[in-house]
Design a protein around this motif. Structure first.
Motif, mmCIF file in Angstrom:
data_model
loop_
_atom_site.group_PDB
_atom_site.id
_atom_site.type_symbol
_atom_site.label_atom_id
_atom_site.label_comp_id
_atom_site.label_asym_id
_atom_site.label_seq_id
_atom_site.Cartn_x
_atom_site.Cartn_y
_atom_site.Cartn_z
ATOM 1 N N ARG A 211 0.831 -1.214 0.044
ATOM 2 C CA ARG A 211 0.220 0.022 -0.188
ATOM 3 C C ARG A 211 0.794 1.469 0.102
ATOM 4 N NH1 ARG A 211 -3.392 -3.219 3.504
ATOM 5 N NH2 ARG A 211 -2.165 -2.263 5.368
ATOM 6 N N ARG A 212 1.887 1.478 0.814
ATOM 7 C CA ARG A 212 2.848 2.400 0.796
ATOM 8 C C ARG A 212 3.752 2.806 -0.486
ATOM 9 N NH1 ARG A 212 4.885 1.026 5.055
ATOM 10 N NH2 ARG A 212 6.878 -0.186 4.427
ATOM 11 N N TRP A 213 3.773 1.505 -1.176
ATOM 12 C CA TRP A 213 4.447 1.794 -2.540
ATOM 13 C C TRP A 213 3.434 2.397 -3.570
ATOM 14 C CZ3 TRP A 213 3.924 0.874 -7.856
ATOM 15 C CH2 TRP A 213 5.201 0.885 -8.507
ATOM 16 N N PHE A 214 2.394 2.063 -3.706
ATOM 17 C CA PHE A 214 1.474 2.612 -4.342
ATOM 18 C C PHE A 214 1.201 4.111 -4.163
ATOM 19 C CE2 PHE A 214 -0.113 -1.744 -5.650
ATOM 20 C CZ PHE A 214 0.180 -1.714 -6.840
ATOM 21 N N ARG A 215 1.031 4.505 -2.558
ATOM 22 C CA ARG A 215 1.071 5.910 -2.467
ATOM 23 C C ARG A 215 2.135 6.544 -2.717
ATOM 24 N NH1 ARG A 215 -0.549 3.621 2.737
ATOM 25 N NH2 ARG A 215 1.248 4.325 3.694
ATOM 26 N N GLN A 216 3.386 6.124 -2.489
ATOM 27 C CA GLN A 216 4.580 6.919 -2.961
ATOM 28 C C GLN A 216 4.839 6.995 -4.321
ATOM 29 O OE1 GLN A 216 7.398 4.506 -0.447
ATOM 30 N NE2 GLN A 216 6.791 5.439 1.191
ATOM 31 N N ARG A 217 4.238 5.835 -5.256
ATOM 32 C CA ARG A 217 4.269 5.917 -6.605
ATOM 33 C C ARG A 217 3.536 7.019 -7.166
ATOM 34 N NH1 ARG A 217 4.791 6.900 -10.874
ATOM 35 N NH2 ARG A 217 5.225 5.842 -12.663
ATOM 36 N N ALA A 218 2.248 7.217 -6.784
ATOM 37 C CA ALA A 218 1.479 8.314 -7.005
ATOM 38 C C ALA A 218 1.792 9.688 -6.600
ATOM 39 C CB ALA A 218 0.064 8.228 -6.173
ATOM 40 N N ALA B 99 12.901 -0.665 5.739
ATOM 41 C CA ALA B 99 13.285 -0.484 4.378
ATOM 42 C C ALA B 99 11.800 -0.005 3.838
ATOM 43 C CB ALA B 99 13.579 -1.614 3.283
ATOM 44 N N ASN B 100 11.650 1.296 3.359
ATOM 45 C CA ASN B 100 10.187 1.602 2.851
ATOM 46 C C ASN B 100 10.346 1.913 1.299
ATOM 47 O OD1 ASN B 100 11.717 4.034 2.575
ATOM 48 N ND2 ASN B 100 10.593 5.296 4.183
ATOM 49 N N GLY B 101 11.203 1.755 0.715
ATOM 50 C CA GLY B 101 11.196 1.867 -0.680
ATOM 51 C C GLY B 101 11.492 3.108 -1.325
#
Length: 412
Positions: free
Chosen positions: A116-123, A381-383
């Motif tokens: 979920r965090r990856w998708f938020r940060q990708r946006a 590691a948060n990406g």
């Protein structure tokens, strides 16, 4: 054959009964050699295209030598946050596919929260940093100050500003002064430049609405020029132009962190918006287009065509009705925006500062940092990548500056 079809289409499209008051024709708007009167021509619109390119070039120069140094002086964030590359997640994000976080997490061996965090940060990667938004609003503030100032100068000596019945007497045979001509061309050039920059500027939630607004505005300006609605069109432009410097000034002040200057612009925006959009526009402009025009045209404004009494045809001079309808629709938007402005002012009053623009991209770098600060502190590691290095891992020399949301590696 093709030429004949084209001529037929042109005659049909520029039907005099639709565009002009009865008793007038396009031939009456042809400029005569040696005459001191000048009537608008369709060919006059061509200069707006090079003007748009000039405005775009000035914009690039302004960004390079004024806006960028100012943003650096204010130490605004220039960082674009990145995410750890992941082909599976990127494919889902790019295709905007529906997905279950649990299924994806199991497939790539990540936790659901990390997915979920990856998708938020990708946006957030698709959003612009604070410095970019500041430069954009600073440019628009300066430009709209100049447009508003030129509009006031161009119209200050025009008699129709003080007697709106002159917008209709003798229409469409109205002389156009050089100052008004360039006011119109600069405005059309500006909207053409805005149309182009729409694909490169800061993305907002109402992008499609603004793109549609620019297209419709360009069409209305061009058609009002050809049909010589220029006098009333210039008044509409002037009424709208006087507010824009304070609107963009408030936004630029917000991004720069100058709260008092932002509040000043907000107060001025309020003092200008409500009188200009809710008083002057409906009771000065629309009153003239809806009522004074009828009195001026008299019998030249029937809603039936004398040349086709037994046929169902569009009402004579239908563009008059279309023009008034669009102006009334615009007034409806003014009421809606007045409500949102009042709500915005109330929120600012309660918070004591300028709150975020509700049209802006809500996922700013600062908001992204608030989601990941705890993860960075805990060494998870948060990406998030900065300078190509995964952030948040112990021992990688990553530091966080809470003040502006920038994640970076110090220079060794």
């Amino acid at each position: 054959m093709a030429s004949s079809n084209y001529q037929t289409f042109v005659r049909w499209f520029w039907n005099e009964e639709f565009w002009l008051p009865l008793g007038t024709s396009w031939d009456q708007m042809v400029n005569q050699p040696g005459s001191h009167l000048y009537y608008p021509q369709a060919t006059d619109l061509w200069p707006s295209i090079p003007l748009a390119l000039v405005i775009w070039a000035i914009r690039a120069i302004f960004f390079r030598f004024v806006a960028e140094p100012t943003a650096k002086h204010l130490e605004l964030s220039h960082t674009t946050r990145l995410v750890r590359p992941n082909a599976t997640l990127e494919q889902i994000y790019s295709a905007q596919l529906k997905h279950e976080d649990a299924t994806i997490a199991k497939k790539i061996e990540w936790s659901e929260s990390r997915v979920r965090r990856w998708f938020r940060q990708r946006a957030r990667m698709d959003q612009h940093c604070t410095a970019t938004k500041f430069k954009d609003t600073l440019w628009k503030t300066v430009l709209h100050v100049l447009l508003a100032a030129y509009g006031i100068w161009a119209l200050k000596d025009e008699p129709f500003v003080y007697d709106t019945t002159l917008c209709w007497r003798g229409m469409p045979r109205h002389h156009i002064s050089d100052a008004v001509y360039w006011y119109y061309m600069i405005e059309i050039g500006y909207y053409l430049a805005e149309f182009r920059s729409h694909f490169f500027d800061v993305k907002r939630k109402d992008d499609f609405i603004m793109l549609t607004h620019h297209i419709v505005t360009i069409m209305l300006l061009a058609l009002s020029w050809v049909c010589n609605y220029v006098r009333i069109g210039a008044l509409v432009l002037a009424v709208h132009d006087v507010m824009d410097p304070f609107l963009y000034g408030a936004k630029a002040s917000q991004y720069a962190g100058y709260n008092k200057l932002g509040i000043f612009n907000l107060v001025m925006l309020t003092l200008v918006y409500y009188p200009s959009r809710l008083v002057v526009y409906p009771f000065y402009v629309i009153r003239s287009t809806a009522f004074e025009s009828v009195e001026a045209f008299g019998a030249a404004l029937p809603f039936s065509s004398p040349t086709h009494p037994d046929q169902f045809v569009l009402p004579a001079f239908s563009y008059w009705g279309v023009f008034n309808f669009l102006l009334v629709v615009l007034q409806a938007f003014h009421f809606v925006w007045a409500y949102f402005l009042a709500t915005f002012i109330y929120k600012c009053w309660k918070s004591g500062t300028i709150v975020a623009d509700t049209r802006s991209d809500s996922d700013t770098p600062e908001a992204a940092l608030s989601d990941s600060e705890g993860l960075v502190a805990n060494g998870e590691a948060n990406g998030v990548l900065s300078n190509g290095v995964p952030a948040g891992r112990p021992g990688n020399g990553v530091t966080v500056r809470p003040g502006n949301g920038v994640i970076h590696r110090p220079v060794n």
